[in-house]
Scaffold this active site. Structure first.
Site, short mmCIF file in Angstrom:
data_model
loop_
_atom_site.label_atom_id
_atom_site.label_comp_id
_atom_site.label_asym_id
_atom_site.label_seq_id
_atom_site.Cartn_x
_atom_site.Cartn_y
_atom_site.Cartn_z
N ASP A 30 6.89 58.16 44.88
CA ASP A 30 7.18 59.16 43.85
C ASP A 30 7.45 58.41 42.55
O ASP A 30 8.27 57.48 42.51
CB ASP A 30 8.41 59.99 44.27
CG ASP A 30 8.57 61.25 43.43
OD1 ASP A 30 8.55 61.16 42.18
OD2 ASP A 30 8.72 62.34 44.02
N ILE A 31 6.72 58.77 41.48
CA ILE A 31 6.87 58.02 40.23
C ILE A 31 8.02 58.53 39.36
O ILE A 31 8.25 58.01 38.27
CB ILE A 31 5.55 57.95 39.43
CG1 ILE A 31 5.02 59.35 39.11
CG2 ILE A 31 4.51 57.11 40.17
CD1 ILE A 31 3.85 59.32 38.11
N GLN A 93 9.94 73.99 44.31
CA GLN A 93 8.67 73.27 44.47
C GLN A 93 7.92 73.26 43.14
O GLN A 93 7.84 74.28 42.46
CB GLN A 93 7.82 73.95 45.55
CG GLN A 93 6.54 73.18 45.88
CD GLN A 93 5.73 73.85 46.99
OE1 GLN A 93 6.01 74.98 47.39
NE2 GLN A 93 4.72 73.15 47.48
N HIS A 99 4.45 68.47 50.80
CA HIS A 99 4.90 67.07 50.80
C HIS A 99 6.32 66.99 51.34
O HIS A 99 7.12 67.90 51.16
CB HIS A 99 4.84 66.44 49.40
CG HIS A 99 5.45 67.26 48.30
ND1 HIS A 99 4.82 68.37 47.78
CD2 HIS A 99 6.61 67.14 47.64
CE1 HIS A 99 5.58 68.90 46.83
NE2 HIS A 99 6.69 68.18 46.73
N HIS A 101 9.58 64.70 50.97
CA HIS A 101 10.26 63.64 50.22
C HIS A 101 10.99 62.74 51.21
O HIS A 101 11.69 63.25 52.10
CB HIS A 101 11.31 64.23 49.27
CG HIS A 101 10.76 65.08 48.17
ND1 HIS A 101 10.55 64.58 46.89
CD2 HIS A 101 10.40 66.38 48.12
CE1 HIS A 101 10.09 65.56 46.11
NE2 HIS A 101 9.98 66.66 46.84
P1 AMP Z 1 8.52 69.07 44.41
O1 AMP Z 1 9.40 69.40 43.23
O2 AMP Z 1 9.23 69.09 45.72
O3 AMP Z 1 7.26 69.89 44.39
O4 AMP Z 1 8.15 67.55 44.22
C1 AMP Z 1 7.06 67.06 43.51
C2 AMP Z 1 7.30 65.59 43.36
O5 AMP Z 1 6.11 64.98 42.90
C3 AMP Z 1 8.41 65.23 42.38
O6 AMP Z 1 9.43 64.49 43.03
C4 AMP Z 1 7.69 64.39 41.33
O7 AMP Z 1 8.49 63.34 40.88
C5 AMP Z 1 6.48 63.89 42.09
N1 AMP Z 1 5.33 63.55 41.26
C6 AMP Z 1 4.83 64.26 40.22
N2 AMP Z 1 3.73 63.65 39.74
C7 AMP Z 1 3.52 62.54 40.51
C8 AMP Z 1 2.55 61.50 40.51
N3 AMP Z 1 1.54 61.47 39.63
N4 AMP Z 1 2.67 60.52 41.45
C9 AMP Z 1 3.68 60.54 42.34
N5 AMP Z 1 4.63 61.49 42.38
C10 AMP Z 1 4.56 62.47 41.48
#
Ligand code: AMP
Ligand code: ZN
Length: 136
Positions: A30-31, A93, A99, A101
């Site tokens: 996760d970035i 979300q 996904h 975490h």
């Molecule tokens: P959610 O809020 O549970 O849908 O989580 C989405 C996650 O995706 C968040 O923790 C973001 O930090 C992560 N995220 C968003 N863009 C990217 C990316 N390009 N690469 C990796 N993680 C990402």
């Protein structure tokens, strides 16, 4: 190109830092990490969230998430792991491809748990259980 960010990552159209893959699931970093070593595990097949996913994809994601958690314990010094999967906007979300975490934890870290447990009303808990049980 897919409109789904994680499908774009899986296709290699958006860069990611991959750490593991299996037949059905892929893990990458996760970035915007909630804690050092925060990783995400996604199914290869696009599905919006856990509510819509096939059992095989749920199993594959959780199995890979557990492997990532064990690696965070052995390699990053994590002494606990918080697994989270949000479903639907009202749950927070933001990316609508299932996904899990994988958030490495240590005692006293800054991760804020989303609720403070307090005893519930037993009758209310029984009532909710009865309605859920009837649907399961
Ligand atoms: P959610 O809020 O549970 O849908 O989580 C989405 C996650 O995706 C968040 O923790 C973001 O930090 C992560 N995220 C968003 N863009 C990217 C990316 N390009 N690469 C990796 N993680 C990402
Ligand atoms: Zn997708």
């Amino acid at each position: 190109m897919s409109e789904c960010l994680f499908c774009q990552i899986l296709a290699g159209d958006v860069p990611s830092i991959r750490i593991a893959e299996t037949e059905r699931a892929v893990a990458f970093m996760d970035i915007y990490p909630a804690a050092p070593g925060h990783a995400l595990v996604v199914p290869r097949l696009h599905v919006e969230d856990a509510l819509a996913a096939a059992d095989e994809d749920l199993a594959a994601c959780m199995a890979l998430a557990a492997r990532v958690g064990r690696a965070a314990e052995s390699q990053l010094g994590a002494t606990g792991i918080t697994y989270l999967s949000l479903a639907r906007p009202d749950a927070g979300q933001t990316v609508f491809h299932l996904h899990v975490h994988v958030i490495p934890r240590v005692a006293g870290d800054e991760f804020v748990f989303p609720w403070a447990p307090a005893a519930g009303d037993p009758a209310e808990i029984e009532g909710h259980a009865a309605r859920l049980r009837a649907a399961l």
